[in-house]
Design a protein around this motif. Structure first.
Motif, short mmCIF file in Angstrom:
data_model
loop_
_atom_site.label_atom_id
_atom_site.label_comp_id
_atom_site.label_asym_id
_atom_site.label_seq_id
_atom_site.Cartn_x
_atom_site.Cartn_y
_atom_site.Cartn_z
N LEU A 158 0.45 5.12 0.22
CA LEU A 158 -0.21 6.35 0.42
C LEU A 158 0.28 7.90 0.57
O LEU A 158 1.28 7.49 0.40
CB LEU A 158 -1.17 5.96 1.56
CG LEU A 158 -2.00 5.08 1.62
CD1 LEU A 158 -1.12 4.13 2.54
CD2 LEU A 158 -3.13 5.43 3.06
N VAL A 213 -9.41 -3.39 4.82
CA VAL A 213 -9.48 -1.92 4.37
C VAL A 213 -11.27 -2.66 3.86
O VAL A 213 -11.72 -1.02 4.84
CB VAL A 213 -9.04 -1.30 2.96
CG1 VAL A 213 -10.26 -0.24 2.17
CG2 VAL A 213 -8.35 -1.71 2.47
N HIS A 253 -4.55 6.40 -2.19
CA HIS A 253 -4.18 4.92 -1.94
C HIS A 253 -4.21 3.93 -3.29
O HIS A 253 -4.59 3.74 -3.75
CB HIS A 253 -5.00 4.42 -0.98
CG HIS A 253 -4.68 2.75 -0.17
ND1 HIS A 253 -5.74 2.61 1.42
CD2 HIS A 253 -3.62 2.27 -0.49
CE1 HIS A 253 -5.25 1.12 1.19
NE2 HIS A 253 -3.85 1.55 1.00
N THR A 276 -11.01 9.70 5.43
CA THR A 276 -11.61 10.43 3.99
C THR A 276 -12.18 11.93 4.27
O THR A 276 -11.49 13.00 3.55
CB THR A 276 -12.37 9.47 3.62
OG1 THR A 276 -11.73 8.16 3.90
CG2 THR A 276 -12.49 10.04 2.56
N SER A 333 -6.35 12.57 0.59
CA SER A 333 -5.40 11.07 -0.14
C SER A 333 -6.06 10.05 -0.40
O SER A 333 -6.93 10.24 -1.16
CB SER A 333 -6.44 10.28 1.49
OG SER A 333 -6.25 10.45 2.21
N SER A 374 0.81 -1.22 0.12
CA SER A 374 -0.23 0.23 0.01
C SER A 374 1.48 1.45 0.12
O SER A 374 1.65 0.97 1.03
CB SER A 374 -1.10 -0.38 1.12
OG SER A 374 -1.75 -1.39 1.37
N VAL A 419 -1.04 11.55 2.00
CA VAL A 419 -2.01 11.75 3.04
C VAL A 419 -1.77 13.50 3.10
O VAL A 419 -0.57 13.16 4.00
CB VAL A 419 -2.64 11.11 4.21
CG1 VAL A 419 -3.60 11.42 5.30
CG2 VAL A 419 -2.71 9.51 3.16
#
Length: 100
Positions: A7, A70, A90, A83, A88, A5, A9
Motif C-alpha cells: 500500500l 478486506v 493497495h 478511503t 491510497s 499487500s 497511503v
C-alpha cells in the motif's frame, strides 16, 4: 501460497488514524497476516514520481486470507474512513517468481 499487500497511503485528514490502527492490527492478525513494514522512511528510485507519505507491506498466508481481511464487516467502517481520509492504493501480489 503467500500473498503480499503493498500500500501507498497519504492521509488528507488524519482524524481516522487513531481509530484505524488498533482495529487494523487486530484484524490483520485475526486473518493470519503480519506487517513487514509500515514506514514513512522510503525512497523512490525508479519510474515516474509516485509520492506517498506511508508505505505498508503485509504478508498473508493466502489470497483468501487477504480478501477475508478486506471483506471483514468489522473492517468496513475503518476502510471507508481510510478511503475518505487519504489517497491510497493497495496491491495484492502473489508471492511467486514467474520469471524464474
Amino acid at each position: 501460497m503467500t500473498y503480499y499487500s503493498v500500500l501507498a497511503v497519504t492521509p488528507t485528514d488524519e482524524g481516522w488514524i487513531p481509530d484505524y490502527v488498533p482495529v487494523a492490527n487486530e484484524l490483520v492478525a485475526k486473518h493470519g497476516g503480519r506487517y513487514l513494514a509500515r514506514t514513512t522512511s522510503h525512497q523512490q528510485i525508479e519510474g515516474a514520481d509516485s509520492p506517498a507519505a506511508l508505505r505498508i507491506i503485509l504478508e498473508w498466508p493466502s489470497k483468501e486470507a487477504a480478501e477475508a481481511f478486506v471483506a471483514d464487516p468489522e473492517y468496513a467502517p475503518h476502510l471507508r474512513a481510510r478511503t475518505r481520509g487519504s489517497d491510497s492504493v493497495h496491491f495484492l501480489i502473489e508471492g511467486k517468481d514467474v520469471l524464474a
